[in-house]
Scaffold this motif. Sequence first.
Motif, PDB file in Angstrom:
ATOM      1  N   GLN A  93     -11.059  -3.681  -8.304  1.00 43.31           N
ATOM      2  CA  GLN A  93     -11.499  -3.066  -7.054  1.00 43.31           C
ATOM      3  C   GLN A  93     -11.632  -4.125  -5.963  1.00 43.31           C
ATOM      4  OE1 GLN A  93     -11.891   0.242  -6.576  1.00 43.31           O
ATOM      5  NE2 GLN A  93     -11.186   0.502  -8.695  1.00 43.31           N
ATOM      6  N   PRO A  94     -11.209  -3.789  -4.729  1.00 46.21           N
ATOM      7  CA  PRO A  94     -11.380  -4.735  -3.613  1.00 46.21           C
ATOM      8  C   PRO A  94     -12.845  -5.095  -3.431  1.00 46.21           C
ATOM      9  CG  PRO A  94      -9.920  -2.937  -2.991  1.00 46.21           C
ATOM     10  CD  PRO A  94     -10.525  -2.560  -4.313  1.00 46.21           C
TER      11      PRO A  94
ATOM     12  N   ASP B  28       3.818   1.430  -1.399  1.00 45.48           N
ATOM     13  CA  ASP B  28       4.737   1.330  -2.538  1.00 45.48           C
ATOM     14  C   ASP B  28       6.154   0.965  -2.115  1.00 45.48           C
ATOM     15  OD1 ASP B  28       3.297   1.965  -5.097  1.00 45.48           O
ATOM     16  OD2 ASP B  28       2.727   3.726  -3.937  1.00 45.48           O
TER      17      ASP B  28
ATOM     18  N   ASP C 216      -8.185  -1.993 -13.302  1.00 43.17           N
ATOM     19  CA  ASP C 216      -9.188  -1.339 -12.468  1.00 43.17           C
ATOM     20  C   ASP C 216      -9.832  -2.352 -11.531  1.00 43.17           C
ATOM     21  OD1 ASP C 216     -10.759   0.755 -11.493  1.00 43.17           O
ATOM     22  OD2 ASP C 216     -12.397   0.282 -12.872  1.00 43.17           O
TER      23      ASP C 216
ATOM     24  N   PRO D  62      -8.912  -4.664   1.857  1.00 44.59           N
ATOM     25  CA  PRO D  62      -8.291  -5.258   0.669  1.00 44.59           C
ATOM     26  C   PRO D  62      -7.465  -6.481   1.048  1.00 44.59           C
ATOM     27  CG  PRO D  62      -7.983  -2.879   0.690  1.00 44.59           C
ATOM     28  CD  PRO D  62      -8.525  -3.249   2.042  1.00 44.59           C
TER      29      PRO D  62
ATOM     30  N   ALA E  36      -1.405  -1.198 -10.721  1.00 42.48           N
ATOM     31  CA  ALA E  36      -2.124  -0.094 -11.361  1.00 42.48           C
ATOM     32  C   ALA E  36      -1.384   1.228 -11.169  1.00 42.48           C
ATOM     33  CB  ALA E  36      -3.539  -0.004 -10.802  1.00 42.48           C
ATOM     34  N   ARG E  37      -0.835   1.438  -9.978  1.00 41.24           N
ATOM     35  CA  ARG E  37      -0.101   2.676  -9.719  1.00 41.24           C
ATOM     36  C   ARG E  37       1.195   2.730 -10.511  1.00 41.24           C
ATOM     37  NH1 ARG E  37      -1.667   1.395  -4.419  1.00 41.24           N
ATOM     38  NH2 ARG E  37       0.460   0.727  -3.864  1.00 41.24           N
TER      39      ARG E  37
ATOM     40  N   ARG F  85       0.828  -1.212   0.000  1.00 42.13           N
ATOM     41  CA  ARG F  85       0.000   0.000   0.000  1.00 42.13           C
ATOM     42  C   ARG F  85       0.862   1.261   0.000  1.00 42.13           C
ATOM     43  NH1 ARG F  85      -2.719  -0.665   4.838  1.00 42.13           N
ATOM     44  NH2 ARG F  85      -3.650  -2.484   3.841  1.00 42.13           N
TER      45      ARG F  85
ATOM     46  N   ASP G 252      -5.326  -7.970  -3.577  1.00 46.31           N
ATOM     47  CA  ASP G 252      -5.885  -6.652  -3.915  1.00 46.31           C
ATOM     48  C   ASP G 252      -4.802  -5.577  -3.847  1.00 46.31           C
ATOM     49  OD1 ASP G 252      -8.519  -7.549  -4.301  1.00 46.31           O
ATOM     50  OD2 ASP G 252      -9.044  -7.241  -2.195  1.00 46.31           O
ATOM     51  N   GLU G 253      -3.994  -5.620  -2.787  1.00 48.35           N
ATOM     52  CA  GLU G 253      -2.947  -4.613  -2.623  1.00 48.35           C
ATOM     53  C   GLU G 253      -1.876  -4.753  -3.701  1.00 48.35           C
ATOM     54  OE1 GLU G 253      -3.257  -2.120  -0.902  1.00 48.35           O
ATOM     55  OE2 GLU G 253      -4.350  -2.534   0.958  1.00 48.35           O
TER      56      GLU G 253
ATOM     57  N   ALA H 244      -3.337  -3.287  -6.860  1.00 44.09           N
ATOM     58  CA  ALA H 244      -3.382  -1.826  -6.756  1.00 44.09           C
ATOM     59  C   ALA H 244      -2.009  -1.227  -7.036  1.00 44.09           C
ATOM     60  CB  ALA H 244      -3.872  -1.410  -5.369  1.00 44.09           C
TER      61      ALA H 244
END
Length: 276
Positions: A185-186, A78, A183, A165, A176-177, A76, A169-170, A173
């Motif tokens: 989503q949790p 990074d 896209d 999440p 995506a970053r 989360r 999920d993390e 994400a």
Amino acid sequence: MGHDTVETPNLSFGRGGAPVRSTPYARYARLDELHSLQHPLGKEPAELSFIVTTQVMELLFDLVRHEWDIARRALREDDLPAALAALRRGTHAQDVLVESWGLLATMTPQEFNSFRSLFGEASGFQSAAFLHLEFLLGNKNAALLKMYDGMPGTQDGLVEALRSPSLYDEALALLARRGLELDAQPSEQRYRPSEEVASAWRRVYSEPEFAALQPLGEALLDVAERVTRWRQRHLSAVKRTMGGKPGSGGSSGLTWLRKSAEQDVFPELWTIRDEL
């Protein structure tokens, strides 16, 4: 008197203020409590192995959860190196967890049946620590929370895990970053694979721009493979000790375990293997 040092025992105090000899090691690891938690209900010697194995697994569930929570938080934030380090530590705990089934490897059906009725409807399926790990993997099922209606503290922790999440999920994400078209989503529902996620991982493994994310994919596969190994060892242990009988907690026994063992964890990381 001379200058020699006289060592005195470390003391703690029990009921009535009576001194109890102890050591720093025993106090730190709370060994007196730990070794007082095994209480076989029958006379079968193999029951102690069953209890110890169960307790060891529960402790390891907590240790794996600790590492996965650290990994989630690092993803989360990074911080990929910290996430990879936590996942690596977690896989070592998972290896011990898988091998812990060996403690029950020689238990015969006669030995197990001699004490099975003594623990009634108790079942590993009721383990809150195990369910928490399943939620962290994305295998979420809100209906399972009902069994903890009489345990509000435990239930609250599981509700939080359900709504938060997952580890995957993390990871998605973070992808995506990092610029991947994603896209995802949790969800509070069981994770379902998607072509969008598969496409993102395919690019990680095939495009130099995203090659730095490959260690994350491999670390997640290390986790997933060990989860599957644990499920397979569980299936094998149950098949050996009790065959196809229904589980003590009312589950379908081998049928449920076999289905679980066949379910891929982080599925897209496996499916794209065909194309790499």
